[in-house]
Design a protein around this motif. Structure first.
Motif, PDB file in Angstrom:
ATOM      1  N   GLY B 106      42.841  33.378  38.118  1.00  0.00           N
ATOM      2  CA  GLY B 106      42.644  33.999  39.422  1.00  0.00           C
ATOM      3  C   GLY B 106      43.855  34.802  39.805  1.00  0.00           C
ATOM      4  O   GLY B 106      44.767  34.989  38.993  1.00  0.00           O
ATOM      5  N   ILE B 107      43.857  35.292  41.047  1.00  0.00           N
ATOM      6  CA  ILE B 107      45.018  36.033  41.522  1.00  0.00           C
ATOM      7  C   ILE B 107      46.192  35.058  41.570  1.00  0.00           C
ATOM      8  O   ILE B 107      46.061  33.942  42.075  1.00  0.00           O
ATOM      9  CB  ILE B 107      44.776  36.640  42.920  1.00  0.00           C
ATOM     10  CG1 ILE B 107      43.482  37.476  42.928  1.00  0.00           C
ATOM     11  CG2 ILE B 107      45.958  37.489  43.342  1.00  0.00           C
ATOM     12  CD1 ILE B 107      43.089  37.987  44.300  1.00  0.00           C
ATOM     13  N   ALA B 341      32.888  48.274  51.684  1.00  0.00           N
ATOM     14  CA  ALA B 341      33.471  47.100  52.344  1.00  0.00           C
ATOM     15  C   ALA B 341      33.965  46.170  51.247  1.00  0.00           C
ATOM     16  O   ALA B 341      33.220  45.842  50.322  1.00  0.00           O
ATOM     17  CB  ALA B 341      32.431  46.399  53.211  1.00  0.00           C
ATOM     18  N   PHE B 342      35.227  45.776  51.351  1.00  0.00           N
ATOM     19  CA  PHE B 342      35.818  44.925  50.305  1.00  0.00           C
ATOM     20  C   PHE B 342      36.398  43.660  50.933  1.00  0.00           C
ATOM     21  O   PHE B 342      37.260  43.724  51.799  1.00  0.00           O
ATOM     22  CB  PHE B 342      36.920  45.703  49.571  1.00  0.00           C
ATOM     23  CG  PHE B 342      37.773  44.846  48.647  1.00  0.00           C
ATOM     24  CD1 PHE B 342      37.202  44.169  47.574  1.00  0.00           C
ATOM     25  CD2 PHE B 342      39.139  44.723  48.855  1.00  0.00           C
ATOM     26  CE1 PHE B 342      37.983  43.377  46.726  1.00  0.00           C
ATOM     27  CE2 PHE B 342      39.928  43.938  48.009  1.00  0.00           C
ATOM     28  CZ  PHE B 342      39.353  43.268  46.946  1.00  0.00           C
ATOM     29  N   ILE B 343      35.903  42.512  50.475  1.00  0.00           N
ATOM     30  CA  ILE B 343      36.479  41.237  50.902  1.00  0.00           C
ATOM     31  C   ILE B 343      37.036  40.541  49.670  1.00  0.00           C
ATOM     32  O   ILE B 343      36.310  40.264  48.718  1.00  0.00           O
ATOM     33  CB  ILE B 343      35.440  40.334  51.607  1.00  0.00           C
ATOM     34  CG1 ILE B 343      34.908  41.053  52.857  1.00  0.00           C
ATOM     35  CG2 ILE B 343      36.063  38.994  51.992  1.00  0.00           C
ATOM     36  CD1 ILE B 343      33.870  40.270  53.632  1.00  0.00           C
ATOM     37  N   GLY B 344      38.337  40.310  49.705  1.00  0.00           N
ATOM     38  CA  GLY B 344      39.010  39.678  48.571  1.00  0.00           C
ATOM     39  C   GLY B 344      40.501  39.881  48.692  1.00  0.00           C
ATOM     40  O   GLY B 344      40.998  40.139  49.787  1.00  0.00           O
ATOM     41  N   SER B 345      41.234  39.738  47.575  1.00  0.00           N
ATOM     42  CA  SER B 345      42.686  39.945  47.436  1.00  0.00           C
ATOM     43  C   SER B 345      43.490  38.680  47.704  1.00  0.00           C
ATOM     44  O   SER B 345      42.966  37.691  48.216  1.00  0.00           O
ATOM     45  CB  SER B 345      43.209  41.069  48.345  1.00  0.00           C
ATOM     46  OG  SER B 345      43.465  40.592  49.644  1.00  0.00           O
ATOM     47  N   SER B 426      39.846  43.937  53.293  1.00  0.00           N
ATOM     48  CA  SER B 426      40.601  42.752  53.713  1.00  0.00           C
ATOM     49  C   SER B 426      41.904  42.618  52.940  1.00  0.00           C
ATOM     50  O   SER B 426      42.548  41.584  52.996  1.00  0.00           O
ATOM     51  CB  SER B 426      39.754  41.496  53.505  1.00  0.00           C
ATOM     52  OG  SER B 426      39.716  41.164  52.127  1.00  0.00           O
ATOM     53  N   SER B 427      42.294  43.680  52.216  1.00  0.00           N
ATOM     54  CA  SER B 427      43.515  43.616  51.397  1.00  0.00           C
ATOM     55  C   SER B 427      44.750  43.897  52.234  1.00  0.00           C
ATOM     56  O   SER B 427      44.723  43.780  53.455  1.00  0.00           O
ATOM     57  CB  SER B 427      43.367  44.584  50.223  1.00  0.00           C
ATOM     58  OG  SER B 427      43.100  45.893  50.695  1.00  0.00           O
TER      59      SER B 427
END
Lengths: 195, 472
Positions: B106-107, B341-345, B426-427
């Protein structure tokens, strides 16, 4: 005398506060396992459009070809810790950066690679930028020992982080050998902390 | 003498002072990934050096890993090569590596805490500026460059100047719809993107104490966006409860002993700070960026600034940013159309982020023409989210549920904006070109604000989209 005591060359002014390391080297150029080929990609998206045509950026102005001192504004090198940014600056042929202030990780990366980062008061920096805009061939000398910058008969005060200046004057800006000398002390520290 | 947490950890980990005036600092935990670390192994080889403490370094892949098809070899040859180089180098050096499908990939800043590798009182380094995330556990956690990755591999130490410490006290209860992301965006907006240069930030006060560990990680994550080299929160019962039972954390009596040691690292009550700032939680609104630095942020209720009301370089910074974002001075940010739309990071890709969004989007639909993707921060987050059925809620709402990685935070993998698309993200960075297109536009916000934007097809106020109750 340390080879880093004085740095001379012509300057090129890249204007702007908060120039981040994504702008210095966009992430797609980080796809590499060595730093060798990064020079041409310096400031890529500011210099070229999506078809690869030049946007006539100052770095591509023939009058500034061979410039060795990059001049910019406040908070230069903010953002990502990518060493690819100072590596690209160095591989492009630039030897030192003059700015209003530096982001810390970038500053540390530059120092380790032997790229002095010096700061100047805003009014002096504006004057220096103007000198290089008026005469791209104006020679600049950065004297790390005396903390002076000379350009076209003007003498400016410069500032440097004390530890970086010391390291350049002692030619020990890459700290690895120094760190390795203390291996026994390091082992003791690890033991003391229970690591 | 009373000390703050930074001073305690620093004093414990200093090996010696160097001639330059810097200090040699022992690094307790070193995390590496495929983008900034393979070169360091090459540097070691050139010098004939070996990894000194292989047991103190852990590796994973996150930046370039695709989030759709992760089968090897990867379609992108260079990406495949980067993973291979890291895999070979870690295996040769005896460094533990968490590759895809290991269950722990993962990150890097999600993996360290969830495995319990990150523990209070540690000095932590990683060749990634968002290493500041780990400060949430009461650590000095520093982003470093590749040459310093080399230094840590070869000596388990770095050369460093000490930092000053600014305590940022956030006091009071957060309003409905206001999350940890809004707190840190508000702090950066208030103190500036270079306000933290030379400082470590200590986040304190009742708002911070009441946060979960995942919320605390969001706050510490973006310290670097405010110019601070690191940020931390004093370890407390919330910290210890999070760590208990994690894979790499001591068990039984050893855990109690560890807690005693960890607790002692917290800043003393009468500790001195080089600076102090107080922020009232009630002043914080759902916050979004309008420009090209994380400090160019406003509440969702506000209008974007007018360069005519600024001077000198500020004037050109504002007008350049507005031009790039294709916004007009004084226009409301609310209603700005989005394409992605981006949810993550590493900022907002943890279980609680997805759980909170799922609660709101259940039964709702992403607007037509909006491409919405949800990228869990790690395989463990993915697994836990699936166990709760969250991926189904996201998919039914019109999100794509992807495999773990950094994804569209920096777009080193195939997840990129196209042309001048606008992304509600959300980054952590809205720099020019950050999301993979040199003309792409990023608007940073909290995960629930991204959800609201995805549903409305434009920047929206989460409080109205989801009818969240307002207290005042």
């Amino acid at each position: 005398m340390s080879e880093m005591e004085k740095i001379s060359g012509t300057g090129v002014y890249v204007q702007g506060n908060d120039i981040d390391t994504d702008r210095i080297i966009p992430a797609r150029f980080l796809k590499c396992v060595t730093f060798d080929e990064l020079g041409p990609s310096l400031f890529h998206d500011v210099r070229f459009d999506e078809q690869g045509n030049t946007k006539s950026h100052i770095l591509d102005n023939p009058n500034y070809k061979g410039a060795q001192i990059l001049i910019s504004d406040a908070n230069f090198g903010c953002g990502s810790s990518r060493e690819h940014a100072p590596q690209a600056i160095q591989k492009f042929g630039l030897k030192a950066v003059v700015a209003g202030s530096f982001a810390e990780i970038f500053h540390g990366n530059c120092t380790t690679l032997g790229i002095p980062c010096v700061t100047m008061e805003k009014s002096d920096r504006e004057k220096l930028a103007r000198l290089t805009l008026d005469d791209p061939s104006a020679d600049i000398i950065i004297d790390i020992k005396a903390l002076k910058l000379v350009c076209a008969n003007n003498i400016f005060d410069i500032q440097m982080k004390a530890s970086a200046r010391e390291a350049f004057l002692a030619n020990s800006y890459d700290p690895l050998d120094t760190l390795l000398v203390a291996a026994a002390d390091v082992a003791q520290t690890a033991k003391r902390l229970g690591y | 003498m009373a000390k703050n947490l930074y001073q305690k950890i620093w004093d414990d980990h200093v090996v010696r002072q160097l001639d330059s005036g810097q200090y040699q600092l022992f690094i307790a935990l070193h995390l590496i990934h495929e983008v900034t670390s393979p070169q360091a192994f090459g540097m070691l080889k050139d010098k004939g050096l070996k990894v000194a403490y292989p047991g103190r370094t852990f590796a994973t892949v996150d930046h370039i890993i695709p989030t759709d098809d992760q089968s090897r070899p990867l379609a992108d040859e260079m990406a495949e090569k980067m993973i291979q180089v890291l895999s070979d180098a870690t295996s040769e050096a005896g460094i533990e590596f968490f590759p895809p499908e290991s269950g722990s990939q993962g990150i890097v800043h999600v993996v360290g805490p969830e495995l319990g590798l990150t523990q209070p009182g540690m000095t932590i380094c990683c060749g990634d500026s968002h290493t500041s995330t780990h400060g949430a556990f009461g650590c000095i956690a520093l982003g470093i460059g590749t040459s310093q990755v080399r230094d840590v591999l070869a000596s388990q130490t770095i050369a460093m100047d000490p930092l000053k410490v600014r305590r940022i006290r956030v006091e009071g209860a957060l309003q409905p719809g206001v999350s940890a992301k809004d707190v840190i965006l508000h702090i950066i907006r208030t103190l500036g993107v270079n306000g933290g240069v030379g400082y470590a930030y200590e986040y304190a006060g009742s708002t911070i104490s009441n946060m979960s560990m995942e919320e605390r990680m969001t706050v510490c994550n973006m310290s670097i966006e405010g110019g601070a080299r690191c940020g931390y929160i004093n370890p407390d019962d919330t910290t210890f409860a999070y760590l208990r039972g994690r894979e790499r954390v001591p068990e039984g009596d050893a855990f109690d002993v560890a807690v005693g040691k960890w607790r002692a690292y917290a800043s003393d009550e009468d500790a001195k700070f080089d600076d102090e700032v107080v922020i009232e939680a009630r002043d914080i609104r759902p916050t979004v960026t309008w420009g090209v630095t994380p400090g160019q942020a406003i509440s969702v209720e506000e209008n974007v600034p007018d360069p005519d009301h600024a001077e000198g370089l500020d004037k050109s910074l504002i007008s350049d940013a507005l031009n790039y974002m294709q916004l007009t001075a004084n226009q409301p940010i609310k209603g700005t159309k989005i394409d992605v739309a981006f949810i993550g990071s590493c900022t907002n890709g943890r279980l609680s982020d997805f759980r909170e969004v799922a609660r709101l989007i259940e039964g709702r639909k992403v607007a037509k023409n909006v491409k919405a993707i949800a990228v869990p921060g790690s395989e463990k987050v993915d697994k836990a989210a699936r166990a709760l059925g969250l991926h189904t809620i996201f998919e039914q709402a019109g999100f794509e549920w992807r495999k773990p990685g950094c994804s569209m935070c920096l777009a080193m993998n195939p997840d990129k904006l196209v042309g001048d698309e606008v992304c509600a993200s959300s980054s952590n960075r809205n720099f020019i070109g950050r999301q993979g297109s040199p003309t792409g536009r990023t608007i940073l916000m909290s995960p629930i604000m991204v959800a609201a934007a995805a549903i409305e097809g434009a920047v929206a106020d989460v409080r109205t989209t989801f009818n969240l109750e307002q207290t005042s």
